[in-house]
Write a protein that holds these residues in place. Structure first.
Motif, PDB file in Angstrom:
ATOM      1  N   SER A   1     123.110 -63.259 -32.126  1.00  0.00           N
ATOM      2  CA  SER A   1     122.460 -62.402 -33.112  1.00  0.00           C
ATOM      3  C   SER A   1     123.328 -62.215 -34.331  1.00  0.00           C
ATOM      4  O   SER A   1     122.841 -62.107 -35.452  1.00  0.00           O
ATOM      5  CB  SER A   1     122.088 -61.046 -32.500  1.00  0.00           C
ATOM      6  OG  SER A   1     123.234 -60.353 -32.074  1.00  0.00           O
TER       7      SER A   1
ATOM      8  N   LEU B   1     122.797 -65.159 -36.480  1.00  0.00           N
ATOM      9  CA  LEU B   1     121.524 -65.103 -37.174  1.00  0.00           C
ATOM     10  C   LEU B   1     121.663 -64.344 -38.479  1.00  0.00           C
ATOM     11  O   LEU B   1     121.222 -64.780 -39.531  1.00  0.00           O
ATOM     12  CB  LEU B   1     120.471 -64.422 -36.282  1.00  0.00           C
ATOM     13  CG  LEU B   1     119.989 -65.201 -35.056  1.00  0.00           C
ATOM     14  CD1 LEU B   1     119.036 -64.350 -34.252  1.00  0.00           C
ATOM     15  CD2 LEU B   1     119.322 -66.502 -35.471  1.00  0.00           C
TER      16      LEU B   1
ATOM     17  N   ASP C   1     111.536 -62.066 -35.369  1.00  0.00           N
ATOM     18  CA  ASP C   1     110.873 -63.228 -34.768  1.00  0.00           C
ATOM     19  C   ASP C   1     109.473 -62.823 -34.325  1.00  0.00           C
ATOM     20  O   ASP C   1     109.012 -61.707 -34.593  1.00  0.00           O
ATOM     21  CB  ASP C   1     111.706 -63.794 -33.624  1.00  0.00           C
ATOM     22  CG  ASP C   1     111.910 -62.805 -32.483  1.00  0.00           C
ATOM     23  OD1 ASP C   1     111.156 -61.800 -32.416  1.00  0.00           O
ATOM     24  OD2 ASP C   1     112.817 -63.022 -31.666  1.00  0.00           O
TER      25      ASP C   1
ATOM     26  N   LEU D   1     116.093 -60.172 -36.664  1.00  0.00           N
ATOM     27  CA  LEU D   1     116.992 -61.292 -36.922  1.00  0.00           C
ATOM     28  C   LEU D   1     117.961 -61.008 -38.061  1.00  0.00           C
ATOM     29  O   LEU D   1     119.092 -61.471 -38.053  1.00  0.00           O
ATOM     30  CB  LEU D   1     116.187 -62.554 -37.256  1.00  0.00           C
ATOM     31  CG  LEU D   1     115.176 -63.028 -36.209  1.00  0.00           C
ATOM     32  CD1 LEU D   1     114.451 -64.267 -36.707  1.00  0.00           C
ATOM     33  CD2 LEU D   1     115.873 -63.307 -34.882  1.00  0.00           C
TER      34      LEU D   1
ATOM     35  N   SER E   1     116.482 -68.618 -38.770  1.00  0.00           N
ATOM     36  CA  SER E   1     116.996 -69.390 -37.634  1.00  0.00           C
ATOM     37  C   SER E   1     116.141 -70.612 -37.340  1.00  0.00           C
ATOM     38  O   SER E   1     116.291 -71.238 -36.311  1.00  0.00           O
ATOM     39  CB  SER E   1     117.056 -68.490 -36.390  1.00  0.00           C
ATOM     40  OG  SER E   1     115.747 -68.060 -36.058  1.00  0.00           O
TER      41      SER E   1
ATOM     42  N   GLN F   1     108.262 -66.269 -37.646  1.00  0.00           N
ATOM     43  CA  GLN F   1     109.076 -65.184 -38.187  1.00  0.00           C
ATOM     44  C   GLN F   1     108.268 -64.353 -39.177  1.00  0.00           C
ATOM     45  O   GLN F   1     107.344 -64.841 -39.821  1.00  0.00           O
ATOM     46  CB  GLN F   1     110.324 -65.729 -38.879  1.00  0.00           C
ATOM     47  CG  GLN F   1     111.308 -66.379 -37.930  1.00  0.00           C
ATOM     48  CD  GLN F   1     112.532 -66.880 -38.656  1.00  0.00           C
ATOM     49  OE1 GLN F   1     112.755 -66.559 -39.812  1.00  0.00           O
ATOM     50  NE2 GLN F   1     113.341 -67.684 -37.982  1.00  0.00           N
TER      51      GLN F   1
END
Length: 366
Positions: free
Chosen positions: A5, A8, A27, A33, A108, A113
């Motif tokens: 994380s 990210l 996400d 994120l 990511s 997303q």
């Protein structure tokens, strides 16, 4: 927060933190994120604590909002919500225009997303209130200075005449009357000086804000009425600030004493500290701002004086002078800061906002 994380969020654009609009990316499962500094302020939590966790743990997602989020993903179309009431679980509620946009090839490179843009309407209203408050206080100070000049001149003559009269009198009983005149003239002169507020510039040095808060808590604790408690809840990440320690002590002490008077029948006072990022004070945007709050669970400030509490001689107590809050405001303004007030029955908070860094000259940005 786990390592993945952290990675990210590290890919988020650096310029996000210069935006006044709160930006978040989740996400498809609404796990966070990435977010920018403005979003940290609105949610009341640092990104290090919540990246990688479900957004619903920090922001209330009712059935209607959850349904709109699902629609944005399913239809692959942006959604705009106007004047939406948002309820963070660790910060104050706020009104915002919300834009939810599906992303493709996002942070990511995961499918599904969502980009959240939260434009807090309340912030613009707060800036407008600040500007109005400062204009009113500037007018009040100008009027007060003029009145002080007109009052102090005759008071000096009155005191001098009483002293001359006392030197000519042999009767001790009559001299006592002249002493009363002198004492009352001195009292009125002192009152006028207090109305004018501080006139010295701060002697700035590195100050630990938590040491100041604990010092004030110690001063007040020794004389608290039975049934009244005072506690502290601090953010240890706040660095030292360049400030006049004595002025800060006086300002916070005035606020705490005000809370003590409001809780005559018992209650609780809480001293809090937190960090605000990309925050606007008096039209100037600051990268970091320290917020020191004096909170109480008393009856709240009467509505008829709520907009005027920082003006001299305005008080909700029969025995009050109405000078403690204006003096505290003046002391903080000498540090380029501001005191704001939020009050309702059972929850009153006076928030001292102190810039930690040099302001960015970005007028009007919120």
């Amino acid at each position: 927060m786990n390592t993945s994380s952290a990675n990210l969020d590290s890919t988020a654009p650096r310029w996000w933190d210069d935006l006044s609009t709160a930006v978040l990316v989740t996400d498809a499962d609404l796990c966070l994120l990435s977010m920018n500094s403005a979003a940290e302020v609105l949610l009341g939590l640092s990104r290090e604590r919540i990246i990688g966790h479900p957004l619903g743990q920090w922001l209330k997602l009712d059935r209607n909002l959850s349904s709109r989020l699902s629609s944005a993903l399913t239809l692959d179309q942006p959604i705009t919500l106007r004047a939406r009431q948002m309820e963070p679980l660790r910060a104050d509620r706020f009104l915002a225009d919300v834009i939810i946009t599906p992303l493709h090839g996002g942070i990511s490179e995961r499918p599904g997303q969502l980009l959240f843009e939260l434009n807090a309407i309340d912030r613009h209203e707060r800036i407008s209130r600040e500007e109005q408050l400062q204009k009113q206080q500037a007018i009040t100070r100008a009027v007060t200075r003029g009145l002080a000049h007109e009052i102090k001149n005759p008071l000096g003559g009155l005191r001098g005449a009483a002293q001359l009269l006392a030197s000519e009198l042999d009767d001790s009983g009559l001299k006592e009357y002249t002493q009363i005149i002198i004492r009352e003239a001195d009292r009125l002169r002192s009152l006028v000086d207090r109305m004018l507020g501080p006139n010295n510039l701060p002697r700035r040095e590195a100050v630990n804000l938590h040491e100041v808060l604990e010092h004030v808590r110690g001063l007040v604790s020794v004389q608290l009425p039975l049934g009244l408690k005072i506690r502290g809840h601090y953010d240890p990440s706040i660095p030292d600030v360049q400030a006049d320690r004595d002025m800060l002590v006086q300002a916070i002490l005035n606020l705490v004493q005000n809370a003590v008077h409001a809780l005559e029948d018992g209650g609780e006072i809480t001293l809090r500290s937190s960090i605000l990022r990309q925050y606007t004070i008096s039209g100037k945007r600051h990268r970091l701002v320290a917020r020191l709050s004096v909170c109480d669970n008393g009856p709240g400030i009467p509505e008829d004086i709520r907009e005027r509490i920082f003006f001299p001689m305005v008080t909700g107590r029969a025995a009050g002078t109405g000078l403690g809050l204006p003096i505290a405001q003046s002391l903080i303004q000498l540090h380029d800061g501001l005191i704001e007030c939020r009050s309702r029955p059972g929850a009153t908070s006076f928030d001292i906002l102190l810039p930690i860094d040099s302001p960015k000259a970005q007028e009007g940005r919120g």
